[in-house]
Write a protein that holds these residues in place. Structure first.
Motif, short mmCIF file in Angstrom:
data_model
loop_
_atom_site.label_atom_id
_atom_site.label_comp_id
_atom_site.label_asym_id
_atom_site.label_seq_id
_atom_site.Cartn_x
_atom_site.Cartn_y
_atom_site.Cartn_z
N ALA A 195 0.83 -1.20 0.00
CA ALA A 195 0.00 0.00 0.00
C ALA A 195 0.87 1.25 0.00
CB ALA A 195 -0.92 0.00 1.22
N TYR A 196 0.47 2.24 -0.81
CA TYR A 196 1.20 3.51 -0.82
C TYR A 196 0.99 4.20 0.53
CZ TYR A 196 3.34 7.69 -2.77
OH TYR A 196 4.19 8.74 -3.03
N ARG A 200 3.13 11.42 5.13
CA ARG A 200 3.56 12.36 4.11
C ARG A 200 5.06 12.63 4.12
NH1 ARG A 200 1.25 17.38 5.31
NH2 ARG A 200 1.85 18.08 3.23
N THR A 201 5.83 11.95 4.96
CA THR A 201 7.27 12.23 5.03
C THR A 201 8.01 11.63 3.84
OG1 THR A 201 7.78 10.22 6.29
CG2 THR A 201 7.18 12.21 7.55
N LEU A 202 9.14 12.24 3.52
CA LEU A 202 9.98 11.70 2.47
C LEU A 202 10.42 10.29 2.82
CD1 LEU A 202 11.67 12.01 -0.14
CD2 LEU A 202 13.49 12.98 1.27
N LEU A 203 10.75 10.04 4.09
CA LEU A 203 11.19 8.71 4.52
C LEU A 203 10.15 7.65 4.18
CD1 LEU A 203 13.07 6.78 6.07
CD2 LEU A 203 11.82 7.42 8.16
N SER A 204 8.88 7.94 4.42
CA SER A 204 7.84 6.94 4.17
C SER A 204 7.82 6.54 2.71
CB SER A 204 6.47 7.47 4.60
OG SER A 204 6.04 8.53 3.75
N ARG A 205 8.03 7.49 1.82
CA ARG A 205 8.00 7.18 0.39
C ARG A 205 9.31 6.52 -0.06
NH1 ARG A 205 5.47 12.05 1.00
NH2 ARG A 205 7.18 13.33 0.21
N ASN A 313 4.19 -4.37 5.72
CA ASN A 313 3.17 -3.60 6.44
C ASN A 313 3.74 -2.75 7.57
OD1 ASN A 313 0.80 -4.56 5.00
ND2 ASN A 313 1.17 -6.53 5.96
N LEU A 314 5.04 -2.81 7.79
CA LEU A 314 5.64 -2.04 8.88
C LEU A 314 5.83 -0.58 8.48
CD1 LEU A 314 8.41 -4.47 10.23
CD2 LEU A 314 6.18 -3.95 11.25
N PRO A 315 5.68 0.35 9.43
CA PRO A 315 5.91 1.77 9.13
C PRO A 315 7.37 2.06 8.86
CG PRO A 315 5.51 1.45 11.47
CD PRO A 315 5.23 0.13 10.83
N ALA A 316 7.60 3.08 8.06
CA ALA A 316 8.96 3.40 7.62
C ALA A 316 9.88 3.76 8.78
CB ALA A 316 8.91 4.55 6.62
N ASP A 317 9.36 4.52 9.76
CA ASP A 317 10.24 4.95 10.85
C ASP A 317 10.70 3.76 11.70
OD1 ASP A 317 7.70 4.53 11.81
OD2 ASP A 317 7.71 6.24 13.18
N GLU A 318 9.85 2.75 11.85
CA GLU A 318 10.27 1.55 12.58
C GLU A 318 11.36 0.80 11.82
OE1 GLU A 318 8.44 -2.73 14.16
OE2 GLU A 318 7.09 -1.07 13.70
N ILE A 319 11.18 0.71 10.51
CA ILE A 319 12.18 0.03 9.69
C ILE A 319 13.51 0.76 9.76
CG2 ILE A 319 12.81 -0.47 7.28
CD1 ILE A 319 9.93 -1.27 6.79
N LEU A 320 13.48 2.09 9.69
CA LEU A 320 14.72 2.85 9.75
C LEU A 320 15.43 2.66 11.09
CD1 LEU A 320 16.76 4.91 8.66
CD2 LEU A 320 15.23 6.73 9.49
N LYS A 321 14.67 2.78 12.17
CA LYS A 321 15.27 2.68 13.50
C LYS A 321 15.91 1.30 13.74
CE LYS A 321 12.17 6.11 15.54
NZ LYS A 321 10.99 6.32 16.41
#
Length: 328
Positions: A195-196, A200-205, A313-321
């Motif tokens: 899912a897109y 709205r953060t650049l990180l999420s995209r 399905n994980l959020p981008a900030d969790e993946i980054l951290k």
């Protein structure tokens, strides 16, 4: 910022030992997975509508309409299709596709391998009926994947220097090559399982596109990284050589959590190059934000035992951290 290829003085033996440890620690699982995927049974049907239409006469139109009703909109009378049979452009398209794809053997093998991998990782997915055709070089819709149907416009894969593409911008024409065909199919498939982001953060995209590229790691493992992201080998080497400096650029300017949609045009959207606002922009490959997102997702998957579907399905900030991403 000065972009330079950095060399690190690591003893050769130490590097060799580290590489061998990594290879042996992962090859068991890799070999087991490959064996299981090789055993997967699928029923892949490929129909060459492009060839059938090229050989057709006016009397064959009703039969083709019955066989491929989704390719013949009802609002158009048979006379339109009869005229198309002898249309100069259509005939040339058919001839050029026949030269490039008269033998579809390698592409068929690649597609079969892809759908075996999809069946393994996403067993609930139906293997579609593959139909090849000409599309008047509609490169924006070169691959269309519905639930049970995959349409591939072969006239979009004749090679970047083909005369059909003379009026197309070079960075787009560079992607119109058969080596990217299966990768494009994965991009179409990814929209069904990924899912897109609403964030709205650049990180999420960045991570969204990183997930798509990681899907390609799993679904077309024999493809090169350049084929997966749509780069030349030289562009791929540029991205790898400058990865650390690019990451510093994003971090130092605090771009990751910015909601400025203009950043998409600079770092994510198709373009001749990535727009860092530096002197060497013209030397850079396009869409480097996607490349960075890919490396973040790869680092996350290497450091965790997260299931592929769960990761999507994980959020981008969790993946980054949790990735602890630190390029070198």
């Amino acid at each position: 910022m000065k972009w330079l290829l950095k060399y690190f003085a690591i003893p050769v033996f130490r590097s060799f030992v580290l590489v061998m440890i990594l290879l042996f620690s992962s090859c068991g699982e890799t070999d087991k997975t490959k064996e299981e995927i090789d055993k997967v049974a699928i029923d892949l049907q490929i129909s060459r509508f492009d060839q059938e239409f090229a050989k057709a006469t006016a009397n064959d139109i009703p039969k083709l309409k019955a066989k491929y009703p989704y390719l013949f909109p009802e609002q158009f009378p048979d006379s339109v299709w009869v005229a198309k049979l002898t249309d100069t452009l259509q005939v040339e398209l058919s001839n050029e596709v026949a030269k490039a794809f008269g033998n579809f053997e390698q592409e068929s093998k690649d597609l079969e391998s892809l759908f075996k991998h999809i069946e393994y990782y996403f067993p609930e997915t139906e293997t579609p009926h593959v139909v090849t055709l000409t599309s008047d070089v509609r490169y924006d819709s070169r691959v269309i994947l519905a639930d049970s149907l995959l349409l591939i416009g072969l006239d979009n894969y004749l090679g970047e220097d083909h005369h059909f593409y003379e009026g197309i911008q070079r960075y787009i024409a560079a992607s119109l090559d058969k080596k990217f065909l299966t990768s494009d199919v994965v991009s179409a498939f990814s929209k069904k399982v990924l899912a897109y982001p609403r964030n709205r953060t650049l990180l999420s995209r960045m991570v969204y596109y990183g997930k798509e590229l990681y899907l390609k790691d799993k679904l077309i493992p024999l493809a090169t990284d350049a084929q997966k992201i749509g780069y030349s080998e030289e562009e791929m080497e540029w991205a790898k050589a400058n990865e650390e400096q690019m990451w510093k650029y994003f971090v130092e300017r605090e771009l990751m959590y910015s909601t400025d949609t203009g950043l998409d045009r600079k770092f994510l959207d198709p373009a001749p190059f990535t727009k860092f606002g530096l002197e060497l922009d013209n030397e850079s490959p396009p869409r480097l934000g996607r490349y960075m997102g890919w490396q973040i997702v790869r680092a996350f998957m290497e450091k965790t035992d997260t299931d592929l579907k769960q990761m999507l399905n994980l959020p981008a900030d969790e993946i980054l951290k949790k990735s602890n991403y630190k390029p070198k």
